[in-house]
Design an enzyme around this catalytic site. Structure first.
Site, PDB file in Angstrom:
ATOM      1  N   GLY A   1      46.386  24.121  64.281  1.00  0.00           N
ATOM      2  CA  GLY A   1      46.813  23.040  64.213  1.00  0.00           C
ATOM      3  C   GLY A   1      48.499  21.845  63.119  1.00  0.00           C
ATOM      4  O   GLY A   1      48.890  23.221  62.668  1.00  0.00           O
ATOM      5  N   CYS A   2      47.873  21.117  63.844  1.00  0.00           N
ATOM      6  CA  CYS A   2      49.255  21.012  63.574  1.00  0.00           C
ATOM      7  C   CYS A   2      49.161  20.466  61.197  1.00  0.00           C
ATOM      8  O   CYS A   2      50.883  21.002  60.403  1.00  0.00           O
ATOM      9  CB  CYS A   2      49.472  18.900  63.499  1.00  0.00           C
ATOM     10  SG  CYS A   2      48.559  18.076  62.996  1.00  0.00           S
ATOM     11  N   TYR A   3      48.642  19.907  60.300  1.00  0.00           N
ATOM     12  CA  TYR A   3      49.013  20.278  59.349  1.00  0.00           C
ATOM     13  C   TYR A   3      48.750  21.732  58.813  1.00  0.00           C
ATOM     14  O   TYR A   3      49.699  22.217  57.857  1.00  0.00           O
ATOM     15  CB  TYR A   3      47.889  19.267  58.309  1.00  0.00           C
ATOM     16  CG  TYR A   3      47.288  18.245  58.633  1.00  0.00           C
ATOM     17  CD1 TYR A   3      48.510  17.201  58.817  1.00  0.00           C
ATOM     18  CD2 TYR A   3      46.187  17.510  58.893  1.00  0.00           C
ATOM     19  CE1 TYR A   3      48.696  15.521  58.122  1.00  0.00           C
ATOM     20  CE2 TYR A   3      46.482  15.839  59.713  1.00  0.00           C
ATOM     21  CZ  TYR A   3      47.393  15.010  59.346  1.00  0.00           C
ATOM     22  OH  TYR A   3      47.343  14.041  59.394  1.00  0.00           O
TER      23      TYR A   3
END
Lengths: 357, 357, 357, 357
Positions: B162-164
């Site tokens: 995921g990006c975060y």
């Protein structure tokens, strides 16, 4: 020198207002609010001298084209002489310039400083963060803090809070005062660029800020840190540590602060503390459960919206708050303080309605 | 059904790539990177089937007008049949749709899932946050984590982070692994709107997001929380608590994460840990002291820039990190993982040069 | 059914207002203006039913969180029944839905339609551009056009102008009326995204509009073209051709229109025509020579700022105009029309002060 | 003094490149493109001196943090000495500074000027718009104009076109050359702020440009007007009048130009003219009918997208064009010109893939 002791057609006294630094963002926002103030519309508040530094001699309309009713006003130099003869003087000057001006104005003039000069009570904190000699401290223009309103009623010198400390203090003071958190707090606040003022700095150019988020002055380096500590310490009567990280976001206005601290209670108890603390405050709104603050909702308004939650797994209280940095974070607080100082309705000229979308 | 086992003019094998979800932001960014990939330019990588859900039958040029060289391509339906016959399949699908597709593809097809389905190793964490049955876990496409690279070399199934979690894990793993912080971390991350995908949601309309900052899914509610915990726990071999607050900012791309944790060392020691951890990493850049990450600097690039500082007064480590959520945070990680899986140069087709201003 | 014929504490009648489509941008802006209207503050204007389509049953605070004073109001369905019993009804509905609602309301109810249904007088133009049967035409809510004010005084049905036609007509009507240009005009207008309404459309997502400028509905395809022609034809008594190109820009609010036409006079003469035309208009401001309109200066205000110049080499008149599409371009015009219809001061509740920066 | 006449490992000559004004937007974009240029990656192009004015002595990483691979480079002063010994010199200097520098460089150095100094062939037009003495004119770096490519092959002095003239000329030259329009054209072009350069100007601050659209230099006052006239006159062999209005929009990059002129043919005929004119051009894309250009689609790319339509009612040709002002509008044209000048593939290092969303 400007005329004073005016009366309106009914014989009621007319208060004359001057704005020093009328070409800046703080000064412009003060004027925007004054133009919509019911006492101004009723003719009992008069906008007198508007002053600027390097902009003296220029028409306000070229500098603040959104203030159409004042477009033809010519800026005067910022001197004690041009500011004399007014009942109320707003100062929107670079840090360090307010003390000399204020000292030259009569004691019964209401002087409201949007700068930092008189915010900190601790001379050491001042010197550590600003590097100059401490000028003193004035009543602090955040009436919603515990005991905050009393010192503003009838005040003649008022220090308007910094924008970040406004929202961080409103977000955390109830929890600190109620003793429901450990006083080791973390504040990460996203701000629009107008908080930096109308300053010629490459990093503030539109081409640099649009599409960009960046942190700055991290790890205790931001000057608003000691102001947050001062407010929270006063609210709780305990020592407080604050880790503050400001983040610049691509928008003109608004601050969205995320505040966390180790918590001793559950979510319902935390919520109850905030409901009680702000039940009677006209500008502080605890949002319904599940609804989160956003800066667009308070754009141009004097409201501060809050949400409170407890992260059970992490054992933390999370308080998110939103304000318009130029309104509740600066000029709105200044006008609210003026209202208290001179006896107007506290909410006069201030709105809880934002301009959205 | 697409042809496979192609060879180029020199007889070298040509790898055929399919992209499922080519009309979405993740799929579009994978294609953008593939079009600039040296193996594609050299004719050893071929872009085969492009599929879409409701957009099947539409020309890519009307959906992704920035991908001019592929403008005439018509999207096919996302089915095992259209994806069969490719050597590499990128999945940019809504959460929960990858497992069935992947199960229908041959074991020796390299399947790279930009969705969440195979990221979490703990079935309970999956079920708690996603509500469905756990599909399993795949090698995790973040080679810069301790031990991360080995599991990707030659892999045939890869879960893109995921990006975060990408930026939070890169920002905190070295400190956790070196034991210089207490494993109770706080992450406040500002993100551009493309992280939410190309989703029709009123709160994502331009009129709502411009001039606006807002937090969402606070207090542990965001699905990326368990992924951060998983990564940091693996890095440090200790239990970790993560308080994560995502904030939406008015920009299309970029994540700026501020990560804090109680620290046991001073600033120089902390910096040394990060210098050592990332000395040989081509995409992770510890910035010079005093320079802070900003998202605009990594726009379109696969770099993650970091800065590390210790707030002595608050006793906290502050790590600020910036990535492009669609590149290093999604499609760049996917291409980097592909490179490792099939034996290309790890950095091929990926840049550390951002598009700024 | 709502109560009507109320009186305030002094016995003066209280006018009840309903807003249909209160969850949309037009309806929200009408409410924002009403909340600041002096007659509302004085208790002589009451905000009654707020209605929504699919949002009926939802609290306004979750849909329009900037309208804090009305946050607890629950939206009712948009039906003649819920709108009955009000003295004034604002309609902020999708095109085509106003006629049926209006027909069901009493003739003496002031119905102010922010939609397009009753703007065009020519049934053929309506059918060509909207494809349905013409519902008729109502007095047109742009008092600054020649003869425009008279038809609004005491009106009971009012069609609020489209946003683009508002600024284009204000920019060109004086020149057409004075005969100083050839009636072949070109309008290129840059608009913020709120002009498209709160519509779920992929091309209106924040990720798509930020950092992006795009033209749409070019070459006469935009529905506002016949409305511009109608207004200019009426102003000049001559046939007029209008080439209109709308351009979407990455901002929520504001229209900046550049209007050109072959000119017969010099710059000073052209300026004199505009000075005379708008000398007494409270909301139309011809800026000082050399100062150009910008949308930020009129954000949230009801002002239209104009600049006029002659390009001697090209032989063209250039008129640039700026408005806030939601205020002077929609809801401000609606409130201004209401004021004229019911006998309030025309400028009540409307400002020429923008919210900037 | 820098080394020249280098050879790479295979004995092939290495071309050394210098960039003067490397701290500005044009210089930074040239460097971004060079870092991705296949000849640079292959070691046959070497990045030598990077110079700056007041920034000499500063590391590039603090000024252009997106150019990570060059972060440690220290800027040298912009003098003939620092620029000597290079095969190719890009100039990204303020207007008026290129002539002296160029005169001091050897005749066989390829000098590519991103400034205006050598764009205009008419000394009177230069003096009228720039106020100084005309320095002369160089081959014009827009190969897609009629005859444009020939003069660039092997050139040693090249004037890179202005950003607005690039898109306006590409949009209108085919129609002018084919004689299908009257040569009285109107151009309204919306631009991002980077077109103004990295200039400290209050009106370019983020707080002023975000949420704002404004026209500037209207009625023939913009310096790009004579450049458009020059190009179109050359394309058509007729006198041309151009009315040009530039509009600043809240985005960093991109120009969206709307060009209109009285038309003599129908839409299909007009389209055929453009299809033929650009059939073989790698960077100029006539979009499918009905699809309109948008700046986000060409962000960071060297493409110019066009759409052509005829407004039958108004009798006008409408051509809408989009470019990235820093790429095709400046640095991309500079690199494309370099490629032609030194014999690289014309498209090397340039992309038609934009960075979106």
């Amino acid at each position: 020198m400007h005329n004073t002791h005016m009366v309106d057609s009914s014989g009621a006294p007319v208060l004359r207002v001057a704005v020093a630094g009328a070409s800046g963002y703080a000064g412009g926002e003060v004027l925007r609010l004054l133009l919509g103030h019911p006492e101004y519309r009723a003719g009992r508040l008069d906008i007198g001298a508007l002053t600027g530094g390097s902009n003296a001699g220029t028409a306000l309309g070229t500098l603040q084209p959104h203030l159409l009713p004042l477009a033809d006003r010519i800026l005067e130099p910022t001197t004690p002489e041009t500011l004399a003869g007014h009942d109320i003087v707003f100062l929107g000057l670079p840090h360090g310039q307010s003390a000399a001006i204020a000292a030259a104005l009569p004691d019964d003039t209401v002087v409201i400083d949007c700068g930092a000069d008189f915010r900190l009570t601790d001379p050491d904190a001042w010197t550590k963060y600003y590097g100059s000699e401490h000028a003193g401290s004035w009543p602090y223009g955040l009436p919603e803090l515990p005991g905050g309103r009393d010192q503003l009623v009838g005040a003649r010198r008022i220090a308007v809070p910094g924008c970040y400390p406004t929202v961080a203090s409103l977000a955390l003071a109830p929890a600190i005062a109620a003793g429901i958190i450990e006083p080791t707090v973390t504040v990460v606040a996203v701000s629009g660029t107008s908080g930096a003022g109308r300053k010629l700095d490459t990093s503030l150019l539109g081409s640099e800020v649009m599409g960009n988020a960046r942190a700055y002055n991290i790890a205790g380096a931001h000057r608003h840190t000691p102001e947050m500590i001062q407010n929270l310490k006063a609210a709780g009567g305990v020592d407080v540590s604050v880790s503050f990280t400001p983040v610049l976001a691509p928008m003109s206005r608004g601050i969205l602060a995320t505040c966390t601290a180790p918590v001793k209670v559950d979510g319902a108890q935390a919520r109850a503390v905030y409901e009680k603390a702000y039940a009677d405050e006209p500008f502080i709104h605890l949002l319904p459960e599940g609804q989160l603050p956003q800066t667009a909702s308070v754009l141009g308004s004097n409201a501060c919206t809050l949400q409170v939650a407890v992260d059970e797994d992490a054992g933390l209280l999370i308080v998110v708050g939103a304000i318009d940095n130029l309104t509740k974070g600066t000029a709105g607080a200044a006008v609210q303080s003026m209202n208290l100082a001179v006896g107007f309705d506290e909410t006069a000229g201030l709105s809880t309605v934002g301009v959205a979308p």
